[in-house]
Design a protein around this motif. Structure first.
Motif, PDB file in Angstrom:
ATOM      1  N   UNK A 512       0.780  -1.162   0.101  1.00  0.00           N
ATOM      2  CA  UNK A 512      -0.055  -0.108  -0.096  1.00  0.00           C
ATOM      3  C   UNK A 512       0.824   1.247   0.011  1.00  0.00           C
ATOM      4  N   UNK A 513       0.552   2.156  -0.964  1.00  0.00           N
ATOM      5  CA  UNK A 513       1.356   3.604  -1.048  1.00  0.00           C
ATOM      6  C   UNK A 513       0.071   4.615  -0.665  1.00  0.00           C
ATOM      7  N   UNK A 514       0.286   5.670  -0.002  1.00  0.00           N
ATOM      8  CA  UNK A 514      -0.451   6.622   0.143  1.00  0.00           C
ATOM      9  C   UNK A 514       0.323   7.825   0.415  1.00  0.00           C
ATOM     10  N   UNK A 515      -0.282   8.949   0.145  1.00  0.00           N
ATOM     11  CA  UNK A 515       0.560  10.358   0.150  1.00  0.00           C
ATOM     12  C   UNK A 515      -0.109  11.548  -0.213  1.00  0.00           C
ATOM     13  N   UNK A 516       0.560  12.560  -0.167  1.00  0.00           N
ATOM     14  CA  UNK A 516       0.055  13.795  -0.469  1.00  0.00           C
ATOM     15  C   UNK A 516       1.035  14.643  -1.244  1.00  0.00           C
ATOM     16  N   UNK A 517       0.847  15.358  -2.523  1.00  0.00           N
ATOM     17  CA  UNK A 517       1.649  15.938  -3.419  1.00  0.00           C
ATOM     18  C   UNK A 517       1.346  17.286  -3.508  1.00  0.00           C
ATOM     19  N   UNK A 518       1.995  18.261  -3.683  1.00  0.00           N
ATOM     20  CA  UNK A 518       1.606  19.810  -3.784  1.00  0.00           C
ATOM     21  C   UNK A 518       2.811  20.344  -4.462  1.00  0.00           C
ATOM     22  N   UNK A 519       2.328  21.451  -5.332  1.00  0.00           N
ATOM     23  CA  UNK A 519       3.355  22.274  -5.903  1.00  0.00           C
ATOM     24  C   UNK A 519       2.759  23.734  -5.961  1.00  0.00           C
ATOM     25  N   UNK A 520       3.676  24.744  -6.013  1.00  0.00           N
ATOM     26  CA  UNK A 520       3.089  26.235  -6.131  1.00  0.00           C
ATOM     27  C   UNK A 520       4.374  26.936  -6.930  1.00  0.00           C
ATOM     28  N   UNK A 521       3.599  27.927  -7.841  1.00  0.00           N
ATOM     29  CA  UNK A 521       4.520  28.745  -8.735  1.00  0.00           C
ATOM     30  C   UNK A 521       3.789  29.916  -8.641  1.00  0.00           C
ATOM     31  N   UNK A 522       4.705  30.936  -8.215  1.00  0.00           N
ATOM     32  CA  UNK A 522       4.000  32.565  -7.888  1.00  0.00           C
ATOM     33  C   UNK A 522       4.938  33.507  -8.471  1.00  0.00           C
ATOM     34  N   UNK A 523       4.659  34.216  -9.583  1.00  0.00           N
ATOM     35  CA  UNK A 523       5.400  35.338  -9.915  1.00  0.00           C
ATOM     36  C   UNK A 523       5.187  36.460  -8.949  1.00  0.00           C
ATOM     37  N   UNK A 524       5.752  36.473  -7.885  1.00  0.00           N
ATOM     38  CA  UNK A 524       5.718  37.640  -6.686  1.00  0.00           C
ATOM     39  C   UNK A 524       5.765  39.114  -7.273  1.00  0.00           C
ATOM     40  N   UNK A 525       6.760  39.128  -8.203  1.00  0.00           N
ATOM     41  CA  UNK A 525       7.251  40.541  -8.762  1.00  0.00           C
ATOM     42  C   UNK A 525       7.480  40.293 -10.258  1.00  0.00           C
ATOM     43  N   UNK A 526       7.580  41.238 -10.900  1.00  0.00           N
ATOM     44  CA  UNK A 526       7.622  41.284 -12.223  1.00  0.00           C
ATOM     45  C   UNK A 526       9.024  40.518 -12.690  1.00  0.00           C
ATOM     46  N   UNK A 527       9.920  40.698 -11.610  1.00  0.00           N
ATOM     47  CA  UNK A 527      11.388  40.290 -11.976  1.00  0.00           C
ATOM     48  C   UNK A 527      11.482  38.853 -10.909  1.00  0.00           C
ATOM     49  N   UNK A 528      10.480  38.393 -10.182  1.00  0.00           N
ATOM     50  CA  UNK A 528      11.030  37.456  -9.179  1.00  0.00           C
ATOM     51  C   UNK A 528       9.776  36.365  -9.252  1.00  0.00           C
ATOM     52  N   UNK A 529      10.216  35.094  -9.332  1.00  0.00           N
ATOM     53  CA  UNK A 529       9.228  33.978  -9.421  1.00  0.00           C
ATOM     54  C   UNK A 529       9.532  33.125  -8.368  1.00  0.00           C
ATOM     55  N   UNK A 530       8.617  32.504  -7.465  1.00  0.00           N
ATOM     56  CA  UNK A 530       8.966  31.755  -6.544  1.00  0.00           C
ATOM     57  C   UNK A 530       8.242  30.398  -6.846  1.00  0.00           C
ATOM     58  N   UNK A 531       9.085  29.129  -6.606  1.00  0.00           N
ATOM     59  CA  UNK A 531       8.229  27.923  -6.667  1.00  0.00           C
ATOM     60  C   UNK A 531       8.607  27.030  -5.504  1.00  0.00           C
ATOM     61  N   UNK A 532       7.599  25.999  -5.171  1.00  0.00           N
ATOM     62  CA  UNK A 532       7.862  25.089  -4.061  1.00  0.00           C
ATOM     63  C   UNK A 532       7.116  24.120  -4.391  1.00  0.00           C
ATOM     64  N   UNK A 533       7.613  22.745  -3.781  1.00  0.00           N
ATOM     65  CA  UNK A 533       6.801  21.336  -4.022  1.00  0.00           C
ATOM     66  C   UNK A 533       7.048  20.617  -2.726  1.00  0.00           C
ATOM     67  N   UNK A 534       6.214  19.704  -2.752  1.00  0.00           N
ATOM     68  CA  UNK A 534       6.531  18.742  -1.632  1.00  0.00           C
ATOM     69  C   UNK A 534       5.674  17.475  -2.134  1.00  0.00           C
TER      70      UNK A 534
END
Length: 646
Positions: A512-534
């Motif tokens: 049995x395998x169970x879990x959670x997966x998430x990611x985020x991509x955010x262009x916070x400013x015109x010159x800055x992009x932030x990304x995260x995943x888990x």
């Protein structure tokens, strides 16, 4: 399962945030280029109307620098790539806690997995050929034909440019004597759109290794060099009622095969050559859209081990793998219904020769037919219900040349999946999927390998009940997704070894395998992009093997977290990525745990007119990691790339 409660709680929290803040208006989802590329063929997947989850890497994310495909895949949430050594080394792809054989790999929707081993060598696909990488965890779209137990990776080849022409030249040099050159061009010739490319890559892979990894005097990796050259030609043209396109790809590589002992006397090598031709014909017949995809391929591999450093004795074995097939797709669209049908027919043939003793070892043939049927039902503008069923027919035959014996195996099996997509607003889409999926045995599992495995022609398919649920959310410059997933595997194929050290595959595994997966991509400013995943995974081995029962599955990281920044400053771009993988066990009994894997990478790119300069530093913490036991990956490396657009 100690992490399951925390995983589901984390995902429920993520689910609530966009639900509480989403706009209440009911309209079609806002689709970005990241999730809905232009479709040139009905055999391509319409991601906007796909109920499953998908991760995408576009060409502009790697075109300006030299990179390994395995490095690209390892950046995606839920995907783990175990690399045996440096550039060009053997690798294994896992999706959401799966095994490597349970993942299908496609090129333009045509299966690349070797029926003998069950895996595909992604290193044979040069980056110069790739336009886009699509990863489908768990559920495989009907347009890709053959499905597997744990999803698929689809490489889309470079797209033809109808109204443009040009060329690119790229040169790279880096650590461990890494060198790479690439040339590509495109244009229109005699009413045909043409794009072509070629590249050459080599690396000594003589990276430093920690003293405690090997009990030898050597402090650098021995016999791990790699050389590859490849080329491709893709042509296409519009016709009165459709389109015709064709792809020719050739690849040749030479790989030194390092041993676990890292001896200076090691000299085993693995040489590969691949030639592939495939074509697609799209057209419309009345109210039905039709597509035919055909391919012919030949792969030759030669393994040599003159000093008996890898196997049990001196070896020089050549395998010739020939394959051809046709996948037909038909689609009918009504006001609220869409029907998609597919029929795949293919033959795979493998001959294994002992070049040292001048004799044929085995001659194997596999015939496969896959019938697929899918229905998409739109209940208004916001609800989509998708169902898909597949039926497999497989016939195998092998001749053992030394003994004069032969063996046959026939298998019929079916799989099914159900998906729902609800567009709550222009920014928020909920998805849920369940399915009964399967993996058919490989030829080696059915018939064995000379002196190492006894085959088992009576093997049944591996079966899995799989489900996932979550959301895709986009508001302004913020894009996010999260999902929970579950997979119960029965009749998993486990190899049991006897006192002679000879194994036989048997259907005795369960997990049995169970879990959670998430990611985020955010262009916070015109010159800055932030990304995260888990990705957090909880697994449990439920087989009847006493030492493994109740333990976590070996060979996968149960915790993966990634983050990154992109700064666009005038003509320059800086990218910073940090990834942590943890909780991997080498053995089913969980007696030996791998070290925590922590990587920090940085790149700087400068764009000036037609010239791009990129400097990339990988694994700045300079640590050797052992994804596969006793096979370390390189430490810190730096690569510089110069690209000229003509």
């Amino acid at each position: 399962m100690k992490h399951l409660t925390q995983a589901f709680a984390a995902c429920l929290t993520l689910l609530w945030v966009p639900f509480a803040t989403a706009a209440t208006e009911q309209e079609h989802v806002l689709v970005t280029d990241r999730h809905a590329p232009k479709r040139d063929s009905i055999s391509e997947v319409d991601l906007a109307n796909y109920t499953g989850f998908v991760q995408v890497i576009d060409r502009d994310q790697f075109a300006h620098r030299f990179t390994d495909i395995t490095d690209l895949l390892d950046t995606l949430p839920g995907i783990q790539v175990k690399q045996l050594g440096g550039l060009g080394g053997l690798s294994s792809i896992a999706i959401r806690g799966s095994g490597g054989k349970q993942v299908s790999v496609f090129l333009d929707g045509l299966l690349l997995n070797n029926p003998d081993s069950g895996s595909a060598s992604v290193g044979d696909i040069p980056t110069v050929l790739i336009d886009r990488i699509e990863a489908y965890p768990d559920f495989t779209p009907v347009q890709l034909g053959n499905a597997n137990l744990a999803g698929a990776i689809n490489f889309r080849s470079r797209q033809l440019r109808r109204d443009d022409s040009g060329a690119r030249v790229s040169l790279s040099a880096g650590s461990f004597d890494t060198r790479h050159s690439e040339v590509s061009g495109w244009g229109n010739f005699a009413h045909w759109e043409v794009i072509a490319g070629l590249n050459y890559t080599e690396a000594d892979n003589d990276f430093p290794v920690d003293d405690e990894l090997f009990r030898t005097d050597s402090r650098r990796r021995q016999n791990d060099g790699y050389r590859q050259h490849s080329s491709f030609l893709k042509v296409g043209r519009d016709q009165s009622n459709g389109r015709l396109s064709a792809l020719l790809q050739h690849s040749k590589s030479e790989k030194e095969v390092a041993s676990a002992l890292n001896q200076q006397r090691d000299n085993a090598t693995l040489d590969k050559e691949s030639l592939r031709v495939q074509a697609v014909r799209d057209y419309r017949l009345g109210s039905v859209d039709l597509a035919h995809r055909g391919f012919v391929t030949r792969n030759t591999t030669q393994f040599s081990d003159a000093n008996s450093t890898i196997g049990l004795g001196e070896d020089r074995v050549e395998s010739e793998y020939d394959s051809f097939g046709l996948y037909n797709t038909a689609r009918w669209q009504g006001q609220s219904l869409e029907w998609v049908a597919g029929l795949e027919l293919r033959r795979d043939s493998i001959e294994v020769h002992d070049l040292l003793r001048q004799r044929m070892l085995t001659e194997t043939r596999r015939d496969t037919a896959v019938l697929a049927l899918a229905n998409n039902w739109s209940a208004g503008d916001n609800l989509l219900v998708s169902t898909a069923v597949r039926h497999y027919l497989q016939d195998d035959h092998i001749d053992f040349s030394l003994s004069g014996d032969n063996s046959d195996s026939t298998l019929a099996a079916s799989s099914a999946q159900l998906g729902v997509q609800w567009r709550r607003s222009s920014s928020l889409t909920f998805k849920a999927n369940i399915g009964r999926l399967l993996r058919l045995p490989t030829l080696t599992e059915n018939f064995g390998a000379e002196g190492l495995l006894d085959g088992n022609p009576s093997l049944s398919q591996e079966r899995a009940f799989t489900g996932d649920a979550g959301f895709d959310w986009q508001r302004g410059t913020l894009t996010s997704s999260a999902s929970v997933f579950y997979r119960q595997v029965d009749d998993a194929i486990i190899t049991i070894y006897d006192s002679r050290g000879v194994g036989q595959p048997q259907n005795i595994g369960s997990s049995v395998v169970a879990g959670v997966e998430t990611d985020l991509d955010w262009r916070a400013l015109k010159w800055l992009t932030v990304r995260a995943s888990a990705t957090l995974i909880d697994s449990e081995n439920q087989s009847n093997i006493r030492s493994a029962k109740g333990k976590q599955l070996p060979g996968i990281y149960h915790q993966s977290i990634g983050s990154g920044l992109t700064l666009s400053l005038g003509h320059s771009r800086i990218e910073l990525d940090y990834v942590v993988h943890n909780e991997l066990f080498y053995d089913p009994a969980n007696a030996v745990e791998a070290d925590r894997k922590e990587e920090l990478s940085l790149s700087f790119s400068h764009f000036w007119r037609r010239v791009t300069v990129d400097v990339a530093a990988r694994n700045l913490l300079d640590k050797n990691f052992l994804d596969a036991n006793r096979f370390p990956t390189p430490g810190r490396s730096v690569t510089a790339t110069l690209t000229l657009s003509l």
